[in-house]
Scaffold this motif. Structure first.
Motif, mmCIF file in Angstrom:
data_model
loop_
_atom_site.group_PDB
_atom_site.id
_atom_site.type_symbol
_atom_site.label_atom_id
_atom_site.label_comp_id
_atom_site.label_asym_id
_atom_site.label_seq_id
_atom_site.Cartn_x
_atom_site.Cartn_y
_atom_site.Cartn_z
ATOM 1 N N GLU A 330 0.648 -1.108 0.091
ATOM 2 C CA GLU A 330 -0.134 0.048 0.017
ATOM 3 C C GLU A 330 1.138 1.314 -0.155
ATOM 4 O OE1 GLU A 330 0.569 -1.337 4.160
ATOM 5 O OE2 GLU A 330 0.317 -2.348 2.566
ATOM 6 N N GLU A 331 2.149 1.212 0.132
ATOM 7 C CA GLU A 331 2.636 2.028 0.285
ATOM 8 C C GLU A 331 3.580 2.365 -1.028
ATOM 9 O OE1 GLU A 331 2.851 4.168 2.884
ATOM 10 O OE2 GLU A 331 1.872 3.368 3.994
ATOM 11 N N GLY A 332 3.232 2.169 -2.244
ATOM 12 C CA GLY A 332 3.732 2.101 -4.020
ATOM 13 C C GLY A 332 3.328 3.520 -4.625
ATOM 14 N N LYS A 333 3.824 3.646 -5.229
ATOM 15 C CA LYS A 333 4.106 4.319 -5.644
ATOM 16 C C LYS A 333 3.060 4.459 -7.161
ATOM 17 C CE LYS A 333 8.699 5.873 -6.040
ATOM 18 N NZ LYS A 333 9.645 6.395 -6.819
ATOM 19 N N GLU A 334 2.428 3.140 -7.547
ATOM 20 C CA GLU A 334 1.143 3.448 -8.110
ATOM 21 C C GLU A 334 1.211 1.445 -7.608
ATOM 22 O OE1 GLU A 334 0.067 3.685 -12.507
ATOM 23 O OE2 GLU A 334 1.991 5.058 -11.854
ATOM 24 N N TRP A 335 0.258 1.430 -7.623
ATOM 25 C CA TRP A 335 -0.582 0.220 -8.227
ATOM 26 C C TRP A 335 -0.337 -0.852 -9.322
ATOM 27 C CZ3 TRP A 335 -0.146 -4.177 -4.553
ATOM 28 C CH2 TRP A 335 -0.880 -5.476 -5.556
ATOM 29 N N VAL A 336 0.163 -2.140 -9.456
ATOM 30 C CA VAL A 336 0.051 -2.321 -11.193
ATOM 31 C C VAL A 336 0.146 -4.167 -10.174
ATOM 32 C CG1 VAL A 336 1.644 -3.544 -13.105
ATOM 33 C CG2 VAL A 336 1.634 -1.249 -12.046
ATOM 34 N N GLY A 337 -1.622 -4.678 -11.045
ATOM 35 C CA GLY A 337 -1.916 -5.739 -11.130
ATOM 36 C C GLY A 337 -1.491 -6.577 -11.525
ATOM 37 N N THR A 338 -2.672 -8.029 -12.581
ATOM 38 C CA THR A 338 -2.509 -8.486 -13.481
ATOM 39 C C THR A 338 -1.662 -8.403 -14.699
ATOM 40 O OG1 THR A 338 -4.250 -10.064 -12.305
ATOM 41 C CG2 THR A 338 -3.190 -10.157 -14.723
ATOM 42 N N ALA A 339 -0.032 -8.186 -15.252
ATOM 43 C CA ALA A 339 0.006 -7.623 -16.278
ATOM 44 C C ALA A 339 -0.511 -8.914 -17.402
ATOM 45 C CB ALA A 339 1.336 -8.186 -16.291
ATOM 46 N N ALA A 340 -0.140 -8.299 -18.496
ATOM 47 C CA ALA A 340 -0.718 -9.469 -20.321
ATOM 48 C C ALA A 340 -0.106 -9.272 -20.313
ATOM 49 C CB ALA A 340 -1.343 -8.057 -20.391
ATOM 50 N N ALA A 341 1.080 -10.628 -19.885
ATOM 51 C CA ALA A 341 2.135 -10.790 -20.166
ATOM 52 C C ALA A 341 2.365 -11.769 -21.478
ATOM 53 C CB ALA A 341 2.867 -11.981 -18.342
ATOM 54 N N LEU A 342 1.068 -12.489 -21.494
ATOM 55 C CA LEU A 342 0.624 -13.976 -22.083
ATOM 56 C C LEU A 342 0.978 -12.850 -23.828
ATOM 57 C CD1 LEU A 342 0.482 -16.587 -22.928
ATOM 58 C CD2 LEU A 342 -1.880 -16.035 -23.299
ATOM 59 N N TRP A 343 0.617 -11.921 -23.380
ATOM 60 C CA TRP A 343 0.344 -11.294 -24.908
ATOM 61 C C TRP A 343 2.071 -9.999 -25.670
ATOM 62 C CZ3 TRP A 343 -3.463 -13.788 -25.976
ATOM 63 C CH2 TRP A 343 -4.972 -13.394 -25.431
ATOM 64 N N GLY A 344 2.703 -10.189 -23.916
ATOM 65 C CA GLY A 344 4.118 -9.882 -24.682
ATOM 66 C C GLY A 344 4.905 -10.853 -25.205
ATOM 67 N N ILE A 345 4.365 -12.476 -24.549
ATOM 68 C CA ILE A 345 4.876 -13.581 -25.973
ATOM 69 C C ILE A 345 4.895 -12.921 -26.931
ATOM 70 C CG2 ILE A 345 5.811 -15.749 -25.341
ATOM 71 C CD1 ILE A 345 5.138 -16.257 -22.500
ATOM 72 N N ALA A 346 3.696 -13.602 -26.973
ATOM 73 C CA ALA A 346 2.969 -12.907 -28.130
ATOM 74 C C ALA A 346 3.488 -12.312 -29.187
ATOM 75 C CB ALA A 346 1.312 -12.981 -28.072
ATOM 76 N N ALA A 347 3.701 -10.876 -28.476
ATOM 77 C CA ALA A 347 4.104 -9.913 -29.175
ATOM 78 C C ALA A 347 5.857 -10.044 -29.528
ATOM 79 C CB ALA A 347 4.402 -8.174 -29.045
ATOM 80 N N GLY A 348 6.606 -10.864 -28.644
ATOM 81 C CA GLY A 348 8.174 -11.139 -29.185
ATOM 82 C C GLY A 348 8.095 -12.208 -29.911
#
Length: 475
Positions: A330-348
């Motif tokens: 909760e002290e983080g600058k900005e919350w990032v939850g689920t990443a669309a990592a599968l699509w990163g692999i597709a783009a790679g």
């Protein structure tokens, strides 16, 4: 005795389950979660849901019937764009991301197969090369979030609030960005001229309270910004940051924003090997130079390459993990939850297949097809292009001079199996072409619009011209 209804598919309709959930989060009722939603946007009644089907075969039949109402753009002649595009997806991309070690939306954890980390590191490296940037994140949820995060980073880095918006922005994207940054940043809009930024007007509004200049290239209507360096110089002169929202598909042929002074480059990877899928597979990228001021403000995950204790072996893992909300919670600058990592692999996979030459050829085809479509539609009487900028993939036409409306064109041509574009006003239609759009496809659209123009002109003439008198009645 009336018992409360418990839906078989929705566990939190059970009173005891709902009560436990509310108690755990400290809420008095479900309404507490929607306090920020204006009353005029609320439905004000229960959802009109059908009776639940408890037999699996009945449910499957019902859902199949609903899905059958969808018509994919592969079955129609489509000129739809505005954020989700019909690009060719090589079969190998789907084959790779369908493998069991990759098939998850999550980025993976250290106790899992590190092959996923390596694949995402390779994606980051390929994106860095395409964008001429040093650091690229594991994909965020979508390009809208990535752009909002890029602007929030600029606000944190500079400690300022004002953001000058220099381009036409996709309405859905602007809505998401505004909602995301409204507590921290104030967006001010400077109208573009002939589709691109009005540099003089932007310079006149710059000051030491400006956090960033935000440019979209291509813009909402596909205009390519040609004065990024001037905007970067102006921003840097007052200590502001140039944030460029973009689509990476054209940078095999266009000069990347990073080589024109951009500090933060962000956008969506849907055009790199991801299908439209009735709204698209989307993933957001954020790219920065190798500057700790910027890198340490990136809230999303970064995977890096490191040596191990075994000579000749390397590993892949998180870089600067302590800057993320995963570490700070909760002290983080900005919350990032689920990443669309599968699509990163597709783009790679897609970028690896295309290579520099393939991306160059793709960019050249997109520019050429766009220019051809502009000429074909702009030559129709009463139809005009809305600006004189260079366009990539999308452009807008004004149909008022032909006596037509944008929605009227869509309705008429949809009956002919053509989706001619997206209305952006009463008389403005945004048309999109990709490498999957042939010259014959564009000619078919132009011929269909020409037919509508001719019919409109004939109708207008019959309304205005007096009815000819029979010869025997003439003096």
């Amino acid at each position: 005795m009336n018992r409360p209804f418990v839906h078989p598919y929705i566990p939190n309709t059970a009173p005891d389950v709902r009560a436990e959930m509310l108690d755990t989060v400290g809420a008095a009722s479900v309404e507490d979660f929607y306090a920020d939603v204006p009353a005029d946007l609320r439905l004000g009644r229960d959802l009109d849901l059908p009776e639940p089907l408890v037999a699996e075969q009945d449910l499957a039949r019902h859902v199949s019937g609903l899905l059958a109402r969808n018509v994919p753009t592969t079955e129609r002649l489509s000129f739809l764009g505005q954020g989700t595009y019909h690009h060719h997806v090589p079969a190998v991309v789907d084959e790779v991301i369908g493998r069991s070690e990759f098939l998850t939306a999550y980025a993976g954890e250290p106790y899992e197969d590190h092959g996923r980390f390596q694949a995402l590191w390779q994606y980051q490296s390929l994106m860095g090369e395409l964008l001429s940037m040093d650091v690229v994140n594991v994909p965020t949820y979508d390009g809208f979030q990535a752009t909002a995060t890029g602007l929030a980073m600029a606000g944190r880095i500079t400690g300022r609030r004002r953001v000058l918006v220099a381009s036409d922005v996709l309405p859905a994207k602007l809505s998401k960005v505004r909602d995301y940054v409204r507590v921290h940043l104030d967006l001010e809009f400077v109208d573009p001229v002939e589709g691109t930024a009005d540099v003089a007007a932007i310079v006149a509004r710059l000051g030491d309270d400006v956090a960033a200049i935000w440019v979209e290239t291509p813009s909402r209507t596909g205009a390519v910004e040609h004065r990024l360096q001037a905007l970067a110089d102006a921003a840097h002169a007052v200590g502001a940051i140039l944030v460029v929202g973009t689509d990476p598909v054209g940078y095999g042929v266009l000069t990347p924003p990073a080589e024109q002074g951009a500090d933060i480059v962000c956008g969506d990877i849907q055009s790199l090997g991801l299908h439209q899928w009735y709204g698209g597979a989307h993933g957001g990228f954020i790219a920065v130079h190798d500057d700790p001021r910027f890198v340490m403000e990136m809230p999303s995950r970064l995977f890096g390459l490191a040596t191990t204790d075994v000579p000749g072996e390397v590993g892949f893992g998180d870089v600067a993990y302590d800057r993320t909300s995963f570490a700070h919670r909760e002290e983080g600058k900005e919350w990032v939850g689920t990443a669309a990592a599968l699509w990163g692999i597709a783009a790679g996979v897609h970028l690896a297949l295309m290579g520099p030459q393939g991306m160059r050829e793709l960019g050249e085809v997109l520019l050429a097809r766009t220019a051809y479509a502009q000429r074909a539609l702009g030559a129709i009487p009463g139809i005009r292009l809305t600006d004189r900028a260079v366009h990539l993939r999308e452009f807008a036409i004004d149909v008022a001079g032909a006596g037509l409306t944008a929605s009227g064109i869509v309705t008429a041509l949809r009956a002919e199996g053509i989706e001619p574009g997206v209305p952006a006003g009463e008389h403005e239609l945004v048309v999109c072409v990709t490498e999957t759009t042939s010259q014959a496809d564009i000619d078919r659209l132009a011929a269909a619009v020409t037919g509508l123009v001719a019919a409109s002109a004939a109708e207008a003439a019959s309304t205005l011209d007096p009815i000819a008198e029979p010869e025997e009645h003439r003096a």
